[in-house]
Design a protein around this motif. Structure first.
Motif, short mmCIF file in Angstrom:
data_model
loop_
_atom_site.label_atom_id
_atom_site.label_comp_id
_atom_site.label_asym_id
_atom_site.label_seq_id
_atom_site.Cartn_x
_atom_site.Cartn_y
_atom_site.Cartn_z
N SER A 48 36.36 38.32 41.01
CA SER A 48 36.95 38.84 42.25
C SER A 48 38.46 38.90 42.18
O SER A 48 39.09 39.76 42.81
CB SER A 48 36.52 37.96 43.44
N GLU A 49 39.05 37.96 41.44
CA GLU A 49 40.51 37.94 41.31
C GLU A 49 41.02 39.16 40.55
O GLU A 49 42.18 39.57 40.71
CB GLU A 49 40.96 36.66 40.59
N ARG A 50 40.17 39.76 39.71
CA ARG A 50 40.61 40.89 38.88
C ARG A 50 40.31 42.25 39.54
O ARG A 50 40.67 43.28 38.97
CB ARG A 50 39.90 40.81 37.52
N LEU A 51 39.62 42.23 40.69
CA LEU A 51 39.21 43.49 41.32
C LEU A 51 39.81 43.63 42.72
O LEU A 51 40.13 42.63 43.39
CB LEU A 51 37.68 43.56 41.44
N LEU A 52 39.93 44.86 43.16
CA LEU A 52 40.34 45.15 44.53
C LEU A 52 39.17 44.87 45.47
O LEU A 52 38.01 44.93 45.06
CB LEU A 52 40.78 46.60 44.66
N PRO A 53 39.45 44.57 46.75
CA PRO A 53 38.35 44.33 47.70
C PRO A 53 37.35 45.47 47.74
O PRO A 53 36.14 45.24 47.84
CB PRO A 53 39.08 44.18 49.04
N SER A 54 37.82 46.72 47.69
CA SER A 54 36.90 47.86 47.72
C SER A 54 36.02 47.89 46.47
O SER A 54 34.85 48.26 46.54
CB SER A 54 37.68 49.17 47.83
N GLN A 55 36.58 47.47 45.32
CA GLN A 55 35.80 47.43 44.09
C GLN A 55 34.75 46.31 44.13
O GLN A 55 33.63 46.48 43.64
CB GLN A 55 36.74 47.23 42.88
N ILE A 56 35.12 45.19 44.75
CA ILE A 56 34.17 44.08 44.90
C ILE A 56 32.98 44.51 45.77
O ILE A 56 31.82 44.26 45.43
CB ILE A 56 34.86 42.85 45.54
N ALA A 57 33.31 45.19 46.88
CA ALA A 57 32.25 45.65 47.78
C ALA A 57 31.34 46.64 47.07
O ALA A 57 30.10 46.58 47.20
CB ALA A 57 32.86 46.29 49.03
N GLU A 58 31.90 47.56 46.31
CA GLU A 58 31.11 48.55 45.58
C GLU A 58 30.22 47.88 44.54
O GLU A 58 29.05 48.23 44.38
CB GLU A 58 32.04 49.56 44.92
N LEU A 59 30.77 46.90 43.84
CA LEU A 59 30.00 46.18 42.82
C LEU A 59 28.81 45.45 43.45
O LEU A 59 27.67 45.54 42.97
CB LEU A 59 30.91 45.19 42.09
N LEU A 60 29.09 44.70 44.55
CA LEU A 60 28.02 43.93 45.19
C LEU A 60 26.94 44.83 45.77
O LEU A 60 25.74 44.53 45.66
CB LEU A 60 28.59 43.03 46.29
N ASN A 61 27.34 45.94 46.39
CA ASN A 61 26.34 46.85 46.95
C ASN A 61 25.42 47.38 45.86
O ASN A 61 24.19 47.42 46.02
CB ASN A 61 27.03 48.02 47.66
N GLY A 62 25.99 47.78 44.73
CA GLY A 62 25.17 48.28 43.63
C GLY A 62 24.31 47.19 43.02
O GLY A 62 23.13 47.41 42.70
N PHE A 63 24.89 46.00 42.86
CA PHE A 63 24.16 44.86 42.29
C PHE A 63 22.96 44.48 43.16
O PHE A 63 21.83 44.33 42.68
CB PHE A 63 25.12 43.68 42.14
N PHE A 64 23.20 44.32 44.48
CA PHE A 64 22.12 43.95 45.39
C PHE A 64 21.02 45.01 45.41
O PHE A 64 19.82 44.69 45.44
CB PHE A 64 22.65 43.73 46.81
N GLU A 65 21.42 46.28 45.41
CA GLU A 65 20.45 47.38 45.46
C GLU A 65 19.52 47.32 44.25
O GLU A 65 18.30 47.47 44.37
CB GLU A 65 21.18 48.71 45.50
N GLU A 66 20.09 47.08 43.08
CA GLU A 66 19.29 47.04 41.84
C GLU A 66 18.38 45.81 41.80
O GLU A 66 17.20 45.90 41.48
CB GLU A 66 20.22 47.03 40.63
N MET A 67 18.92 44.64 42.11
CA MET A 67 18.16 43.40 41.99
C MET A 67 17.05 43.31 43.04
O MET A 67 15.95 42.79 42.78
CB MET A 67 19.08 42.19 42.12
N LEU A 68 17.34 43.82 44.24
CA LEU A 68 16.36 43.73 45.31
C LEU A 68 15.10 44.54 45.00
O LEU A 68 14.00 44.21 45.47
CB LEU A 68 16.97 44.19 46.63
N GLN A 69 15.25 45.59 44.22
CA GLN A 69 14.08 46.38 43.84
C GLN A 69 13.05 45.52 43.11
O GLN A 69 11.83 45.66 43.32
CB GLN A 69 14.50 47.56 42.97
N GLU A 70 13.52 44.61 42.25
CA GLU A 70 12.61 43.75 41.50
C GLU A 70 11.96 42.70 42.40
O GLU A 70 10.80 42.33 42.20
CB GLU A 70 13.35 43.08 40.33
N VAL A 71 12.70 42.22 43.40
CA VAL A 71 12.12 41.28 44.36
C VAL A 71 10.98 41.96 45.12
O VAL A 71 9.90 41.39 45.30
CB VAL A 71 13.20 40.78 45.35
#
Length: 538
Positions: A370-393
């Protein structure tokens, strides 16, 4: 005699209803069964519905491989069933519908007393005031024709009424105009479909006394329940002199004497009662009294159809809101099962204890990332990450509890009971790790991401927790606390499971003992297993 019908729901198929035609009704995969269910998890002869000598229905398991559940509890011996119970046979959900036979409903309900009370079957009463006989004293053809016109007009008005207030307003207008003896009018509805009537609207002929009508103290709930349950119309000039109401607390303490009440019934379902406080006496002519009661009953039939439409529209709006909220946590298939099963209590999922497996998965080194990314980049990363992982759940039919920062908290085994909840949780974890490895290989993120996943199994309380403003569907208990603690010892890119989860697994391959650990707040050592590392071959 009590009739039994079964509402069947299988995932991916429309709901259907089956009438039980014999005292022993067998379910199973075999074509020889009374009801053939060729679906996953159903044994050849799985279960039977049996009516005993007292006319009561029971469910018994016939030694099936996967068992039979009655309201999510295994049937180990014959169990009595009740209206709205839920039976599960493999992947088939069966709603129980118990109803009295037509013969029982109609027996002994047409009674006329010595002038103080008229109690009539509403079906026999509906057309009485239209049977004009010029030779009968007191019968008025013009009055019957005028009332028929009234019913036609009110039917038009009710069809356009969208609110319960508008429906009651139409009824109030015609009642106070045409039935001069009625002083107060009330509309009681079975809002939850459980047979309990709720006062929705009330009015008085004298507008200055509106507060006296609204408190409902003048209503006899004993009379209302009799009308509702037995589908009869009642008009009484003195309820306290009628032997049928002896010992009824509300009639005695409220001093109730004269009243008129009819069921809201459209030949399919009783949804409520139309009740009136009337100035009657035993000198009120029987024919005239029956004509008034018949007209009031016909009015009740028209109101029933409008109330049914209003209740259905209200239910659909409520279900859509509930469905949208539930789909945040569950797969659409699980949501559909919950809606069909009627597991909701006032729009909430009630608290209950389940055997579950809880899964925590979070990103390794997320704080530094998080220290290396902008807030908008963090939000984009988490949204994509959650979307992908939740499919397997969801593929493993798990339930999302919540996102905690970069962590996914999910569980298996509730609200859908899953005996293989541990296997599902592990399958989801392995699929999440494999999907993340594939995404990293495709350079989906600005830099590779690794996961830590911890799983524990045991009892937990599951349901809606919160206030009237905010409610969350979540799990509570020590089982969850241990899984959260275990995540801290998980190596990057791996999955760790507790001894309880390992013992519950049907397929234990792919795990090796990691060691015995102590965690804060837990006074015993915990054996932990981890996924076997792939060893490189030279």
């Amino acid at each position: 005699m009590t009739e039994l019908k079964l509402r069947l729901q299988v995932e991916g198929s429309p709901e259907s209803t089956v009438s039980v035609s014999s005292d022993r009704f067998t379910l199973g995969r075999s074509p020889e069964c009374d009801l053939c269910l060729p679906f996953f998890g159903v044994s050849r002869r799985h279960a039977s519905f049996v009516r005993n000598s007292d006319g009561m229905w029971m469910i018994e398991d016939l030694g099936s491989l996967n068992g039979t559940l009655l309201n999510q509890v295994p049937v180990t011996a014959p169990q009595y069933i009740h209206h709205a119970d839920l039976v599960q046979v493999g992947v088939v959900y069966i709603g129980v519908v118990l109803m009295e036979s037509e013969q029982l409903r109609r027996s002994g309900v047409e009674v006329i007393t010595d002038g103080t009370t008229i109690l009539r079957n509403v079906k026999d009463l509906q057309q009485l005031w239209l049977q004009v006989d010029a030779g009968t004293s007191g019968n008025n053809p013009q009055k019957a024709i005028a009332r028929l016109k009234d019913l036609v007009e009110i039917s038009k008005g009710l069809n356009s009424a969208e609110s319960i207030e508008a429906i009651f307003s139409k009824v109030q207008e015609v009642v106070f105009r045409d039935l001069k003896r009625i002083e107060r009018l009330a509309l009681l509805i079975d809002m939850k479909g459980n047979g309990l009537l709720e006062l929705l609207n009330a009015a008085t002929r004298n507008a200055e006394n509106q507060d006296l009508a609204a408190d409902g103290s003048w209503i006899s709930h004993s009379i209302c329940q009799k009308v509702f349950a037995e589908r009869v119309a009642i008009q009484t000039a003195d309820a306290q002199m009628d032997a049928r109401f002896e010992g009824e607390h509300s009639i005695l303490t409220k001093g109730i004497r004269s009243a008129m009440a009819v069921p809201l019934w459209d030949d399919q379902k009783v949804v409520g009662v139309l009740y009136a406080d009337a100035r009657l006496s035993s000198h009120h002519g029987t024919l005239e009294a029956e004509e008034d009661l018949s007209f009031f009953s016909a009015l009740g039939n028209l109101v029933a159809a409008s109330v049914q439409r209003w209740l259905m529209a209200r239910k659909l709006r409520s279900e859509e809101i509930i469905r949208q909220r539930l789909e945040r946590y569950h797969t659409p298939a699980v949501v559909q099962q919950m809606m069909v099963a009627g597991a909701l209590d006032g729009g909430r999922l009630p608290l209950a204890e389940y055997e579950i497996s809880i899964l925590f998965a979070d990103i390794v080194g997320f704080t530094a990332l998080s220290e290396r990314l902008l807030p908008s980049q963090i939000a984009e990363l988490l949204n994509g990450f959650f979307e992908e992982m939740l499919q397997e759940v969801f593929v493993a039919r798990g339930t999302l509890d919540k996102f905690i920062g970069d962590c996914i908290m999910a569980f298996f085994g509730a609200p859908e009971v899953q005996p293989d909840h541990a296997d599902r949780a592990v399958a989801a974890a392995r699929a999440m790790l494999a999907r993340l490895e594939h995404l990293n290989a495709q350079a989906r993120w600005s830099e590779p991401i690794q996961l830590r996943i911890a799983i524990n199994s045991g009892k937990a309380v599951v349901g809606d927790i919160g206030s009237s403003q905010r409610v969350d569907y979540t799990v509570l208990g020590p089982t969850i606390n241990l899984a959260s603690r275990m995540e801290s010892i998980c190596p990057p890119g791996e999955c760790v499971i507790s001894e309880e989860t390992f013992s519950a697994l049907r397929m234990k391959q792919g795990f090796e003992k990691m060691g015995s650990y102590r965690f804060k707040g837990i006074d015993r050592p915990i054996e932990v297993y981890q996924t076997k590392r792939q060893r490189k071959v030279d």
